[in-house]
Every structure is written in structure tokens, then in C-alpha cells.
Design a protein around this motif. Sequence first.
Motif, mmCIF file in Angstrom:
data_model
loop_
_atom_site.group_PDB
_atom_site.id
_atom_site.type_symbol
_atom_site.label_atom_id
_atom_site.label_comp_id
_atom_site.label_asym_id
_atom_site.label_seq_id
_atom_site.Cartn_x
_atom_site.Cartn_y
_atom_site.Cartn_z
ATOM 1 N N PRO A 154 11.171 -15.748 -25.893
ATOM 2 C CA PRO A 154 10.702 -16.137 -24.557
ATOM 3 C C PRO A 154 11.623 -15.596 -23.467
ATOM 4 C CG PRO A 154 11.828 -17.977 -25.603
ATOM 5 C CD PRO A 154 11.783 -16.874 -26.625
ATOM 6 N N HIS A 156 10.877 -16.596 -20.102
ATOM 7 C CA HIS A 156 10.742 -17.495 -18.956
ATOM 8 C C HIS A 156 12.035 -18.295 -18.779
ATOM 9 C CE1 HIS A 156 10.224 -20.776 -21.867
ATOM 10 N NE2 HIS A 156 9.331 -20.017 -22.467
ATOM 11 N N ASN A 185 4.982 -8.750 -23.788
ATOM 12 C CA ASN A 185 3.766 -9.356 -23.244
ATOM 13 C C ASN A 185 4.095 -9.866 -21.842
ATOM 14 O OD1 ASN A 185 1.615 -11.109 -22.548
ATOM 15 N ND2 ASN A 185 1.134 -11.417 -24.718
ATOM 16 N N GLN A 187 2.121 -10.910 -19.460
ATOM 17 C CA GLN A 187 1.374 -12.093 -19.037
ATOM 18 C C GLN A 187 2.029 -13.376 -19.539
ATOM 19 O OE1 GLN A 187 -2.661 -11.435 -20.375
ATOM 20 N NE2 GLN A 187 -3.282 -10.697 -18.340
ATOM 21 N N LYS A 188 2.458 -13.370 -20.808
ATOM 22 C CA LYS A 188 3.098 -14.552 -21.380
ATOM 23 C C LYS A 188 4.614 -14.539 -21.198
ATOM 24 C CE LYS A 188 -0.457 -15.395 -24.871
ATOM 25 N NZ LYS A 188 -0.742 -15.590 -26.321
ATOM 26 N N ASN A 189 5.126 -13.459 -20.642
ATOM 27 C CA ASN A 189 6.555 -13.331 -20.354
ATOM 28 C C ASN A 189 7.401 -13.527 -21.614
ATOM 29 O OD1 ASN A 189 8.649 -12.746 -18.593
ATOM 30 N ND2 ASN A 189 8.989 -14.892 -18.031
ATOM 31 N N ASN A 190 7.073 -12.763 -22.654
ATOM 32 C CA ASN A 190 7.847 -12.822 -23.890
ATOM 33 C C ASN A 190 7.807 -11.472 -24.588
ATOM 34 O OD1 ASN A 190 5.440 -12.618 -25.452
ATOM 35 N ND2 ASN A 190 5.162 -14.839 -25.406
#
Length: 326
Positions: A154, A156, A185, A187-190
Motif C-alpha cells: 500500500p 496510501h 495500480n 487508482q488503488k494507490n498500491n
Amino acid sequence: MAIIRCTKCAHLAERADAEIGLLLACPRCGNPTQVYPTLFFVSRLLEKYFAAQHEVTRLTATGGSGTATAAPPADATALPVAVDRTAGSEQNPPIAEWFGHRQVSVQIADHTVDTSGFFDEVALLIGRNLPLVKVVLDRIRWAQKKGHASTVIPLHGKSPADAQRLGNFCQQLYDYSFVTRAIANRQKNNVLLAIQTAPTIRHFFNGEWLEWFALMSCLQRATERGKRFSCARNVRLTLADGEQLEIDVFVLIDGQLPIVIECRSGEYRQDIDSHVALRTRLGLSGNNLIFCVAGLEDEMARGLSAMYDLSFVSERGLSQHLARLL
């Protein structure tokens, strides 16, 4: 000044010393690129030069006589930050002799200091950026333990700069084949990492990275000081009474100054007593038997060093301690 050289577009530029060990985007093409100390970078170039020179000498000798004549091997200690399998075997006799004088027999595997792969580069990246990249190591180890094919890192909650550096590190793991895929990714910030299952990679993430980091930190410091060395990892000792022990990293400087580094990325307390006894058995100063514990707080390191007459350091403090020794 430090140096950055892109492995994709070959862009070469100077950087500030404060950026050594960081992964930065190449100014020309954006490829994640590591910042190296100038001396380390030049040593790598010299390694390639002397290897090529050695091969030319060998081929010339072969062409002249029709039979291969063994060319003298490159001096293993002339390029301390580059050690291959052949150089490893040439370094073993001084180590065996040093232990022999203390009635200790040793077993040394040459491949444990072979830097022709990328274990040393990735270990230095980890050791110099551990607070940031620890989440990657933890998740890879967890996935390996559970038998999962992938893990997600992750991004975020990270600052934009840290998220970029973490993403660059994941890409570097892929570039060096420590993972089979690294998919960002946005969009998902990972970042999705597909796990390598090779035993050498599993062992590396399970703690061998710290041994490589300790070894290369010591050799780089010796290089800066112009010292000659012999080095080994995973040295198996048999004492006069038959007791068997193993040393993670052993470096002999100028044939006289021994440095023992025990590396722990997890629990370490159960090993303290045995290494206090080993220090006494080998006649070492407490400064020369180093316990390098990943993430160890400075205050804890000072307290333990005072209690046990061993040198406790974190990966952050190792270089400073080596500077005082060398």
C-alpha cells in the motif's frame, strides 16, 4: 559528489552525497535509478576493466600456443567491493591461518561472497532505506510463509516523495528479478508484487539481506581507507573442544585486524551469551565483535554494548562504527 547512471538510457550525472543509496527517477527517461558513492561506482568500473583485461590475457595466451595457459588471477583485494567465486577462494587462506593460530578450524563456501549477482546491490538499497522499505520486506516474507503467489504494497498515507521512492524500490526488485512482477495500480494507490519462490530469494528476504549489507558496508569502508582485506560469510567454526559455531560475516583487514559481524533481522537476545564467550575465546576486543540488529534503537544499542562488551549497532549505525575501527 555522488553519481547516478541510468541502466536504461545510460544518462550519467552528479548528485549530492545526501542522496547516496536513494532510488531517483532518471532526469532523461524517468527510469528508477540508484545513486552511488563515486568511489563505489569507479570500483565497479575498474572491476569490469580488469575482468576484461584478464580475459584478453587468457585468450592471447591460448592463441599463441594452442593450449590454454592460466593467466594470473586479478588481485582479489585490489577491488574490495567486487568479489567473485575465484577471488573468494584466494581470500580463504589468510582467514584459515588467522583462526588456525587460535586452534579453530574453519569451513568457508566461496559462493557466499560472490557479488556477480545482485544480492549486494539490493541489500544496500534495503539497509540504507529500511524505515521506508520495511513494509515491503514484511509483506514479502509473510507471503512467502503463507505460500501466496503475490502481495500488495500500500502507498496510501505516504507523502508523494515517499510513495515515489517506495514504488521505485518495488520496480528495482523487479528489475533485479527478486520478484516476478511489479504492477503499480494508481487508482488503488498500491503496487502488486508477484513472489519469487527460489530458495536463495526466500533466504535473502528472511534475513540474509542484512549479512550482505554488513559485508558490503565493511568492504566499502575498507576501500575508502585503502585497506586490503579477506572476507567470508557463513563461516563455520570448529573449536578445539569440538564445539561448532557459525559467524555471519568475517573480514580480515590487512591480514591483522579481524572484524566479526553477527546480523539479526529478528530476535537476537538468545545469542548474546554465546558470542560473549566467542569474543573471549578468539581474544577479540568488544569493538571488533559487532551485533548488527536491524531497526535497533540507538539508546538500546548503547546500553547493550555497555552491558556485554560487544558492539551493538543498527544498520544505520554500522558504517559509523566501522569508520572508527578502520
